[in-house]
Design a protein around this motif. Sequence first.
Motif, PDB file in Angstrom:
ATOM      1  N   GLY A  28       0.790  -1.223   0.000  1.00  0.00           N
ATOM      2  CA  GLY A  28       0.000   0.000   0.000  1.00  0.00           C
ATOM      3  C   GLY A  28       0.818   1.266   0.000  1.00  0.00           C
ATOM      4  O   GLY A  28       0.349   2.307   0.463  1.00  0.00           O
ATOM      5  N   SER A  29       2.041   1.205  -0.536  1.00  0.00           N
ATOM      6  CA  SER A  29       2.889   2.395  -0.588  1.00  0.00           C
ATOM      7  C   SER A  29       2.572   3.231  -1.819  1.00  0.00           C
ATOM      8  O   SER A  29       2.211   2.707  -2.874  1.00  0.00           O
ATOM      9  CB  SER A  29       4.366   2.000  -0.606  1.00  0.00           C
ATOM     10  N   VAL A  30       2.733   4.547  -1.688  1.00  0.00           N
ATOM     11  CA  VAL A  30       2.455   5.474  -2.778  1.00  0.00           C
ATOM     12  C   VAL A  30       3.604   6.472  -2.895  1.00  0.00           C
ATOM     13  O   VAL A  30       4.048   7.031  -1.904  1.00  0.00           O
ATOM     14  CB  VAL A  30       1.138   6.255  -2.548  1.00  0.00           C
ATOM     15  N   THR A  31       4.103   6.663  -4.124  1.00  0.00           N
ATOM     16  CA  THR A  31       5.086   7.713  -4.397  1.00  0.00           C
ATOM     17  C   THR A  31       4.534   8.582  -5.517  1.00  0.00           C
ATOM     18  O   THR A  31       3.644   8.177  -6.265  1.00  0.00           O
ATOM     19  CB  THR A  31       6.447   7.130  -4.801  1.00  0.00           C
ATOM     20  N   ASP A  32       5.070   9.788  -5.646  1.00  0.00           N
ATOM     21  CA  ASP A  32       4.552  10.689  -6.667  1.00  0.00           C
ATOM     22  C   ASP A  32       5.661  11.201  -7.570  1.00  0.00           C
ATOM     23  O   ASP A  32       6.835  11.146  -7.251  1.00  0.00           O
ATOM     24  CB  ASP A  32       3.796  11.856  -6.039  1.00  0.00           C
ATOM     25  N   GLY A  33       5.248  11.694  -8.729  1.00  0.00           N
ATOM     26  CA  GLY A  33       6.179  12.260  -9.701  1.00  0.00           C
ATOM     27  C   GLY A  33       5.388  12.783 -10.877  1.00  0.00           C
ATOM     28  O   GLY A  33       4.212  13.123 -10.751  1.00  0.00           O
ATOM     29  N   ILE A  34       6.046  12.832 -12.024  1.00  0.00           N
ATOM     30  CA  ILE A  34       5.389  13.275 -13.245  1.00  0.00           C
ATOM     31  C   ILE A  34       5.706  12.293 -14.369  1.00  0.00           C
ATOM     32  O   ILE A  34       6.565  11.426 -14.231  1.00  0.00           O
ATOM     33  CB  ILE A  34       5.828  14.693 -13.673  1.00  0.00           C
ATOM     34  N   VAL A  35       5.003  12.434 -15.474  1.00  0.00           N
ATOM     35  CA  VAL A  35       5.375  11.730 -16.696  1.00  0.00           C
ATOM     36  C   VAL A  35       6.583  12.458 -17.263  1.00  0.00           C
ATOM     37  O   VAL A  35       6.487  13.611 -17.684  1.00  0.00           O
ATOM     38  CB  VAL A  35       4.225  11.707 -17.719  1.00  0.00           C
ATOM     39  N   SER A  36       7.726  11.797 -17.251  1.00  0.00           N
ATOM     40  CA  SER A  36       8.970  12.427 -17.707  1.00  0.00           C
ATOM     41  C   SER A  36       9.154  12.292 -19.211  1.00  0.00           C
ATOM     42  O   SER A  36       9.833  13.105 -19.830  1.00  0.00           O
ATOM     43  CB  SER A  36      10.165  11.800 -16.993  1.00  0.00           C
ATOM     44  N   ALA A  37       8.600  11.231 -19.788  1.00  0.00           N
ATOM     45  CA  ALA A  37       8.700  10.999 -21.230  1.00  0.00           C
ATOM     46  C   ALA A  37       7.725   9.901 -21.614  1.00  0.00           C
ATOM     47  O   ALA A  37       7.272   9.125 -20.762  1.00  0.00           O
ATOM     48  CB  ALA A  37      10.120  10.603 -21.632  1.00  0.00           C
ATOM     49  N   THR A  38       7.389   9.837 -22.871  1.00  0.00           N
ATOM     50  CA  THR A  38       6.569   8.740 -23.397  1.00  0.00           C
ATOM     51  C   THR A  38       7.293   8.129 -24.598  1.00  0.00           C
ATOM     52  O   THR A  38       8.238   8.708 -25.130  1.00  0.00           O
ATOM     53  CB  THR A  38       5.174   9.232 -23.828  1.00  0.00           C
ATOM     54  N   GLY A  39       6.832   6.947 -25.013  1.00  0.00           N
ATOM     55  CA  GLY A  39       7.417   6.325 -26.188  1.00  0.00           C
ATOM     56  C   GLY A  39       8.807   5.760 -25.993  1.00  0.00           C
ATOM     57  O   GLY A  39       9.526   5.536 -26.966  1.00  0.00           O
ATOM     58  N   ARG A  40       9.203   5.495 -24.755  1.00  0.00           N
ATOM     59  CA  ARG A  40      10.528   4.930 -24.504  1.00  0.00           C
ATOM     60  C   ARG A  40      10.559   3.447 -24.891  1.00  0.00           C
ATOM     61  O   ARG A  40       9.590   2.723 -24.683  1.00  0.00           O
ATOM     62  CB  ARG A  40      10.900   5.051 -23.027  1.00  0.00           C
ATOM     63  N   THR A  41      11.677   3.010 -25.435  1.00  0.00           N
ATOM     64  CA  THR A  41      11.913   1.589 -25.692  1.00  0.00           C
ATOM     65  C   THR A  41      12.985   1.114 -24.740  1.00  0.00           C
ATOM     66  O   THR A  41      14.091   1.667 -24.709  1.00  0.00           O
ATOM     67  CB  THR A  41      12.352   1.347 -27.146  1.00  0.00           C
ATOM     68  N   VAL A  42      12.661   0.114 -23.929  1.00  0.00           N
ATOM     69  CA  VAL A  42      13.542  -0.316 -22.841  1.00  0.00           C
ATOM     70  C   VAL A  42      13.742  -1.818 -22.902  1.00  0.00           C
ATOM     71  O   VAL A  42      12.783  -2.572 -23.107  1.00  0.00           O
ATOM     72  CB  VAL A  42      12.940   0.080 -21.468  1.00  0.00           C
ATOM     73  N   SER A  43      14.986  -2.255 -22.712  1.00  0.00           N
ATOM     74  CA  SER A  43      15.295  -3.683 -22.634  1.00  0.00           C
ATOM     75  C   SER A  43      15.473  -4.072 -21.178  1.00  0.00           C
ATOM     76  O   SER A  43      16.240  -3.439 -20.447  1.00  0.00           O
ATOM     77  CB  SER A  43      16.566  -4.011 -23.425  1.00  0.00           C
TER      78      SER A  43
END
Length: 345
Positions: free
Chosen positions: A152-167
Amino acid sequence: MAALVLAGCSSGSSSTSNTSSPGASSSGSASAAAGGHQLQSDYERVIGDVLPSVVQITTANGLGSGIVYDDKGNIVTNAHVVGTATAMTVTLANSTKTLDATLVASYPDSDLAVIKLSSPPGGLRPAVFADSKTVELGQITLAMGSPLGLAGSVTDGIVSATGRTVSEPGTDGSAGATIGNMVQTSAAINPGNSGGALVNLDSKVIGINTLAATEPEGTGGVAPGIGFAIPSSTITSIADQLIKNGKVTNSGRAALGITARTFFDADFKPAGAVIVSVVAGGPAASAGLQVGDVITKLGDTDITTLNSLTTALASLTPDTKVTVTYVRDGQSKTADVTLGTLPTS
């Protein structure tokens, strides 16, 4: 996890004179305070709306998080949370009682899986999933889950980028799944958060928390504020197929219709992806590519290894036309290929 090299930067600050009247300053402070109280109320509302939909999943090999998908007891999570387990226990956000669950199906290529409660209790709170197209840079996000077992933990932030491709890293040190179109967030994501919800201020899930970036080789620590989530539209597409069919019939991922391996040049340096076999009638075959051709570029992206080819394809979609640059008999050539769909079996 993605390995990133981070460069630090600093900015100076200069003082300026304030010519506002005391009344204006007081009014501005009151307005700022009201805005802060409203944002706090928004956070509390979203947490109250969504946290009951986020669960803790425990297997013989560890724990992670999941999201209640429907009132029938289906729960969506990361495939790497489930691993090879076919049975696990689930703890709901509003309970300390553990519930038995079994695997419905897993799709490691997109790192998604669905499990189902054996005896779903009444009052389950399915989450609401957003359309990924509505996710925008700068949106406030809340990451919910069980980092380090802290349910039940919650952290906050923002959308830093979209469309990332990650391995992702593989379990045996090899490369894991390569996933395109991921949402990057500054909300803290730690071990145990995987499979949990990344949520917007409309109380809708915009992604599944999946992994955090790591520092460059030699340190191995988690890079703070750089996390990645599988977008909601991918989640719903894959989860619906797993629930209905027990497997994925349409991956939604682009493919050339080949198998390949990394090609090494005369100096034993990686220099492309050499085609080992071609699917008859597939995209590559239709464009004239052959066994032995060495792919060196996909569109504008240089290809030096099989992994770089996989990563480039993960950022594209089926039916996209792309120019493939390749070497055959020592000569560089190009072919326009209309990409197909990655097979699911």
